[in-house]
Write a protein that holds these residues in place. Structure first.
Motif, PDB file in Angstrom:
ATOM      1  N   HIS A 152      12.877  13.700  14.853  1.00 37.57           N
ATOM      2  CA  HIS A 152      13.426  13.725  16.210  1.00 37.57           C
ATOM      3  C   HIS A 152      12.942  14.946  16.976  1.00 37.57           C
ATOM      4  O   HIS A 152      12.884  14.933  18.214  1.00 37.57           O
ATOM      5  CB  HIS A 152      14.960  13.725  16.166  1.00 37.57           C
ATOM      6  CG  HIS A 152      15.539  14.866  15.411  1.00 37.57           C
ATOM      7  ND1 HIS A 152      15.718  14.837  14.054  1.00 37.57           N
ATOM      8  CD2 HIS A 152      15.963  16.086  15.811  1.00 37.57           C
ATOM      9  CE1 HIS A 152      16.232  15.978  13.648  1.00 37.57           C
ATOM     10  NE2 HIS A 152      16.391  16.759  14.698  1.00 37.57           N
ATOM     11  N   LEU A 186      19.011  10.895  16.857  1.00 38.44           N
ATOM     12  CA  LEU A 186      18.126  10.060  17.671  1.00 38.44           C
ATOM     13  C   LEU A 186      18.892   8.851  18.173  1.00 38.44           C
ATOM     14  O   LEU A 186      19.726   8.284  17.450  1.00 38.44           O
ATOM     15  CB  LEU A 186      16.922   9.590  16.853  1.00 38.44           C
ATOM     16  CG  LEU A 186      15.623  10.403  16.948  1.00 38.44           C
ATOM     17  CD1 LEU A 186      14.584   9.821  16.005  1.00 38.44           C
ATOM     18  CD2 LEU A 186      15.101  10.421  18.366  1.00 38.44           C
ATOM     19  N   GLY A 187      18.590   8.433  19.398  1.00 37.10           N
ATOM     20  CA  GLY A 187      19.238   7.260  19.960  1.00 37.10           C
ATOM     21  C   GLY A 187      18.412   6.000  19.835  1.00 37.10           C
ATOM     22  O   GLY A 187      18.952   4.906  19.767  1.00 37.10           O
ATOM     23  N   ASN A 188      17.071   6.114  19.815  1.00 41.98           N
ATOM     24  CA  ASN A 188      16.178   4.951  19.770  1.00 41.98           C
ATOM     25  C   ASN A 188      15.485   4.876  18.411  1.00 41.98           C
ATOM     26  O   ASN A 188      14.311   5.185  18.274  1.00 41.98           O
ATOM     27  CB  ASN A 188      15.157   5.013  20.894  1.00 41.98           C
ATOM     28  CG  ASN A 188      14.423   6.346  20.946  1.00 41.98           C
ATOM     29  OD1 ASN A 188      14.946   7.378  20.539  1.00 41.98           O
ATOM     30  ND2 ASN A 188      13.193   6.325  21.433  1.00 41.98           N
ATOM     31  N   GLU A 191      12.334   2.366  17.788  1.00 42.79           N
ATOM     32  CA  GLU A 191      11.126   2.862  18.448  1.00 42.79           C
ATOM     33  C   GLU A 191      10.591   4.109  17.745  1.00 42.79           C
ATOM     34  O   GLU A 191       9.385   4.269  17.580  1.00 42.79           O
ATOM     35  CB  GLU A 191      11.422   3.184  19.917  1.00 42.79           C
ATOM     36  CG  GLU A 191      10.214   3.695  20.688  1.00 42.79           C
ATOM     37  CD  GLU A 191      10.554   4.045  22.127  1.00 42.79           C
ATOM     38  OE1 GLU A 191       9.654   4.542  22.838  1.00 42.79           O
ATOM     39  OE2 GLU A 191      11.709   3.840  22.530  1.00 42.79           O
ATOM     40  N   GLU A 379      20.662  11.296  22.820  1.00 46.83           N
ATOM     41  CA  GLU A 379      19.469  11.111  23.637  1.00 46.83           C
ATOM     42  C   GLU A 379      18.357  10.369  22.891  1.00 46.83           C
ATOM     43  O   GLU A 379      18.196  10.513  21.678  1.00 46.83           O
ATOM     44  CB  GLU A 379      18.908  12.461  24.111  1.00 46.83           C
ATOM     45  CG  GLU A 379      19.811  13.208  25.062  1.00 46.83           C
ATOM     46  CD  GLU A 379      20.835  14.079  24.371  1.00 46.83           C
ATOM     47  OE1 GLU A 379      21.552  14.803  25.067  1.00 46.83           O
ATOM     48  OE2 GLU A 379      20.927  14.029  23.128  1.00 46.83           O
ATOM     49  N   GLU A 380      17.607   9.583  23.634  1.00 47.76           N
ATOM     50  CA  GLU A 380      16.401   8.953  23.108  1.00 47.76           C
ATOM     51  C   GLU A 380      15.219   9.897  23.282  1.00 47.76           C
ATOM     52  O   GLU A 380      15.204  10.719  24.194  1.00 47.76           O
ATOM     53  CB  GLU A 380      16.126   7.637  23.833  1.00 47.76           C
ATOM     54  CG  GLU A 380      17.222   6.601  23.651  1.00 47.76           C
ATOM     55  CD  GLU A 380      16.905   5.293  24.342  1.00 47.76           C
ATOM     56  OE1 GLU A 380      15.853   5.236  25.033  1.00 47.76           O
ATOM     57  OE2 GLU A 380      17.683   4.336  24.205  1.00 47.76           O
ATOM     58  N   CYS A 382      10.856   9.808  23.186  1.00 45.25           N
ATOM     59  CA  CYS A 382       9.694   8.917  23.168  1.00 45.25           C
ATOM     60  C   CYS A 382       8.410   9.729  23.086  1.00 45.25           C
ATOM     61  O   CYS A 382       8.340  10.867  23.562  1.00 45.25           O
ATOM     62  CB  CYS A 382       9.676   8.036  24.419  1.00 45.25           C
ATOM     63  SG  CYS A 382      11.176   7.046  24.620  1.00 45.25           S
ATOM     64  N   ASP A 867      19.997   0.887  20.403  1.00 43.37           N
ATOM     65  CA  ASP A 867      18.885   1.314  21.247  1.00 43.37           C
ATOM     66  C   ASP A 867      19.243   1.110  22.711  1.00 43.37           C
ATOM     67  O   ASP A 867      19.781   0.077  23.101  1.00 43.37           O
ATOM     68  CB  ASP A 867      17.630   0.503  20.913  1.00 43.37           C
ATOM     69  CG  ASP A 867      17.056   0.902  19.561  1.00 43.37           C
ATOM     70  OD1 ASP A 867      16.181   0.187  19.083  1.00 43.37           O
ATOM     71  OD2 ASP A 867      17.504   1.922  19.015  1.00 43.37           O
TER      72      ASP A 867
END
Length: 873
Positions: A152, A186-188, A191, A379-380, A382, A867
């Motif tokens: 993360h 991690l939120g996502n 992914e 929070e996500e 990317c 997600d």
């Protein structure tokens, strides 16, 4: 495999968690995956046993390099090494283990160069350096398992892209490579796992254990009716000292920036001089020996307290740590949870983090963070999208490490998710840029970094000077040029950015490494100092020392403030100890202005001798407000010329105009139209300056600028001049240079958060605008005024101006304590929907509770939320 692990656990009186068994079983099937579990839950041993089992047992001597363990921080690497030694010695006695990072001594490096250990703990930068070795394919083909710790922390940065490219290279040599990532916040998750594993299917393991988490707040005695940055700092000193005294173990005190850590270390010593030697300071700019001494003291439990930055908030295992204090708002949910996990860092032990507010609004932020954590709104993060500067660096790295052909490397790079959308045209441009310097640098041999070697049929680096310079600055961590700080008598204290040292004159005193130092002179990028006779000095300030709300944090803060003002009959909803402590400030805001309701945009107007103030509160975070402020000023001035000064914070922004502002576009919502947004943003801000600033970093990562040899680093002015020269040359003679386009895109996406800006503007267009004419600066407006005053006035003048503002507001309040707030003006479309205004009540100070606000969080699924589409700051 599980039986071996079970036996090892049983000998220590432990019992594995189900998620650990799940990872062991997946590794036995040769599956890759991502393990997401709470900090301190046992993630390290979950993946370690799967990796150890794959180490070959036959043959004579130590097995070859089989496991790579990648960590984002050197302190975490050393801790991981210690954690792996015991199981490795018991389960694979002939296997060896080593550490490779920037802190590894040269003698140890030389031993590793002759023969790699069986298990190597390293960092992304050191792994990239390994890829430059001529025989790297033979040396790393034996790697069976790669563990990426704290994924993360890496995924959203160019360091994470480095890891993706390195994994793509390793998979070419071993298609059966197993990769596991570790994450706590991690939120996502899906992914994130796809980004780590590429196009492979993976096994997502969600660790669920009974682990109590307490998030509470240290309440100030006098929160006050007004708030501005840092005004509670000194007031909180005695309370922090009491918390440390009451703790039976070690207390970790986290700050968001290094300068704040230096200040709080001095505050603690000032209150308790007898703690000298029992409290310590830890941040990334301190010398390696200092950091190692602090980490050893934490391990042994000999330190009473340590003031630290993010240098200690990752997965370092300090069992003696009993309490964690967070100075100020953590600004993000994941960061607060990560730091909470530093206490009780073992399965079954409760974790506790206590927020220490530095201004009254941070009491509200503490409530928002706790509620978001309870709801699992993490929070996500990317991956950056095909950063070409990293690819430029990688091509030179691979050319050094055995060379490449264009077709093979293109396919390999595209297997890294960050470059999944990379076109062949873009790859060929990068290849030509590395080979010939592009259109504008083809006449300079030093930028012909690779060459096609016909006899080998591969691209290679053939110039030894180019190879040496490339190896010296591999990596994507780019900051201001650091200067070594050393005693006149010998010995190093750490590093400080050159821009700060350049402002010092001989005899000036500054605070660094927990001491007050006197600057003597600079020689060869080293600032020589001695202990100052004075007790005070300037606090070192590092660039980039501002943190902004994440989108999840911004949404949570807005929800708390809207709820606080939504009580029946106009009463405040103060449903937590923090909000009761902040009650006088919230009541003052409602008396002088109003608290925004759900679906409402609060706009305040105020006239002072400085001009016409306009305060707007989207509650979207500093980065978004930077773009909103400039954009709105541009759009308003386009219709009616005016001169504006801007200020912004996490709650809102201020426009200070020389003339009154026509608010029609704000009241009807047309000011927030997203039509032509990109063009207006580029026109409203100095987009060229933002892009040029981003280009300085891109130029360093891409190897256009050489920072110098060890002991002879180039100065900041030299590097800035070099990057500016490249920027101007490319603009004039190579307008299609893709590194220029990357600089513009990064300026929009990272500094201005264009996608989040567009989302916020759509939301603002649908809100009801509420305009309030202020009689005096409100508690929400005052921090913005102070922010602007800090930029324009000396400290003495700012304090005088602040005192006058406070006195004026106090006079207004005292003159008519029961007077209603000015009638808010609604947008025409929302006028009919406005509820009747309740009679305003007098402000009654609400005493702060004697104890902090403690909440025991039910063990919510440590897997994070489903997600979501929210972006991450």
């Amino acid at each position: 495999m599980p039986d071996t692990a079970d036996a090892w656990f049983a000998r220590r009186g432990w019992r594995p968690f189900e998620f650990q068994r799940e990872v062991w079983a997946a590794a036995a099937r040769a599956d890759s995956g991502l393990l997401h579990a709470t900090t301190g839950a046992g993630k390290t041993y979950a993946v370690a046993f799967g990796a150890i089992e794959r180490i070959p047992q036959g043959g004579q001597g130590a097995p070859p390099l089989s496991v790579l363990w990648i960590t984002p921080m050197r302190a975490l690497a050393a801790d991981t090494l210690r954690a792996l030694q015991a199981p490795l010695a018991d389960l694979r006695p002939r296997a060896t283990i080593g550490l490779r990072s920037g802190d590894t001594p040269s003698a140890e490096r030389a031993r590793q160069d002759r023969r790699w250990p069986t298990v190597l703990v390293t960092t992304p930068e050191s792994l990239s350096l390994m890829l430059t070795r001529a025989q790297v394919a033979d040396e790393l083909a034996s790697v069976q398992t790669v563990i990426v710790d704290e994924w993360h922390e890496l995924i959203g940065s160019k360091r994470g892209v480095q890891v993706q490219l390195a994994l793509a290279r390793l998979r070419r040599w071993n298609p059966h490579l197993i990769v596991w990532g570790l994450s706590a916040t991690l939120g996502n998750l899906q992914e994130a796992m796809h980004t780590l594993l590429g196009h492979e299917q993976g096994c997502l393991v969600r660790g669920r254990i009974d682990k109590s988490l307490v998030i509470d707040t240290l309440l100030p005695d006098q929160p006050g009716r007004f708030t501005w940055g840092g005004h509670l700092g000194a007031q909180m000193q005695p309370a922090v000292v009491r918390e440390i005294e009451a703790s039976t173990g070690t207390t970790l005190i986290f700050t968001n920036v290094r300068s704040q850590a230096e200040i709080w270390y001095q505050l603690l010593l000032e209150a308790r001089p007898d703690w000298a030697g029992q409290i310590a300071l830890h941040h990334g700019s301190l010398d390696k020996e200092v950091r190692e001494w602090v980490e050893a003291g934490l391990k042994a439990g000999t330190l009473k307290a340590v003031v630290a930055t993010s240098s200690l908030d990752l997965g370092v295992d300090f069992l003696p740590v009993e309490r964690v204090l967070q100075i100020g708002s953590a600004k993000g949910i994941a960061r607060l949870l990560q730091r909470a996990g530093r206490s009780g860092h073992a399965p079954g032990r409760p974790s506790r983090v206590t927020v220490v507010p530095t201004h009254t609004l941070e009491l509200v932020e503490a409530v928002a963070a706790r509620e978001a954590a309870l709801a699992g709104r993490v929070e996500e993060r990317c991956s950056p999208d095909k950063p070409l500067d990293v690819l430029v660096q990688h091509l030179v790295t691979v050319a050094l490490g055995g060379g490449f052909t264009a077709d093979e490397l293109f396919d390999e790079v595209r297997s890294a998710p960050a470059y999944a959308a990379l076109t062949r045209e873009e790859f060929d441009w990068v290849l030509a840029f590395v080979e010939r310097g592009g259109h504008s640098l083809h006449a300079y041999p030093e930028y012909h970094r690779i060459r096609w070697v016909e006899a080998e049929g591969r691209y290679r680096v053939v110039d030894r000077g180019i190879a040496q310079r490339h190896k010296l600055q591999i990596g994507t961590i780019v900051g201001d040029t650091a200067m070594k700080v050393a005693w006149l008598s010998g010995g190093s204290l750490g590093t400080i950015e050159e821009s700060f040292i350049a402002r010092l004159s001989a005899g000036d005193c500054f605070v660094f490494a927990g001491r007050v130092l006197e600057y003597v002179r600079t020689r060869e990028m080293t600032a020589y100092v001695r202990l100052a006779a004075r007790a005070t000095g300037r606090v070192v300030v590092w660039n980039g020392a501002r943190m902004a709300f994440s989108s999840a944090m911004a949404d949570a803060v807005r929800a708390v403030i809207e709820r606080a003002g939504s009580g029946p009959g106009g009463a405040l909803v103060l449903d937590s100890p923090e909000l009761r402590a902040a009650g006088p400030m919230l009541e003052t805001q409602r008396s002088l202005s109003r608290l925004p309701e759900p679906g409402e945009l609060l706009i305040e107007r105020y006239r002072s001798r400085e001009g016409h103030h306009l305060f707007i509160y989207p509650f979207a975070g500093r980065h978004v407000h930077l773009g909103l402020a400039g954009l709105l000023a541009w759009r308003l001035a386009r219709h009616e010329p005016n001169t504006y000064s801007l200020a912004f914070s996490d709650l809102g922004f201020e426009l200070l105009g020389a003339k009154p502002v026509d608010l029609a576009a704000l009241l009807d919502g047309s000011a927030w139209s997203v039509e032509g947004l990109l063009d207006d943003v580029l026109a409203s801000l100095n987009a060229r300056e933002l892009a040029q600033r981003r280009f300085r970093e891109i130029a360093r990562v891409a190897g256009l600028i050489f920072t110098g040899y060890p002991g002879a680093h180039k100065g900041l002015k030299q590097l800035q001049a070099s990057s500016s020269l490249f920027y101007e040359v490319f603009r004039k003679y190579d307008a299609g240079n893709r590194l220029l386009s990357q600089a513009e895109n990064e300026a929009l996406s990272q500094e201005l958060e264009l996608s989040r800006l567009r989302e916020v503007m759509r939301d603002l267009a649908g809100r009801r605008a509420r305009l309030v004419d202020l009689r005096a600066a409100s508690p929400f407006a005052l921090p913005l005024m102070v922010e602007r005053l800090r930029e324009r006035l000396s400290n003495e003048k700012m304090q005088d101006r602040l005192a006058r503002l406070l006195a004026e507001a106090q006079q207004r309040l005292d003159a008519s304590p029961a007077a209603p707030a000015p009638e808010p003006v609604a947008s025409p479309s929302a006028e009919a929907a406005r509820p009747p205004r309740a009679r305003r009540r007098p402000i009654r100070p609400i005493p702060a509770p004697a104890e902090s606000a403690a909440y025991n969080l039910a063990p919510a699924p440590p897997t994070g939320p489903p997600d979501r589409d929210d972006s991450l700051t």
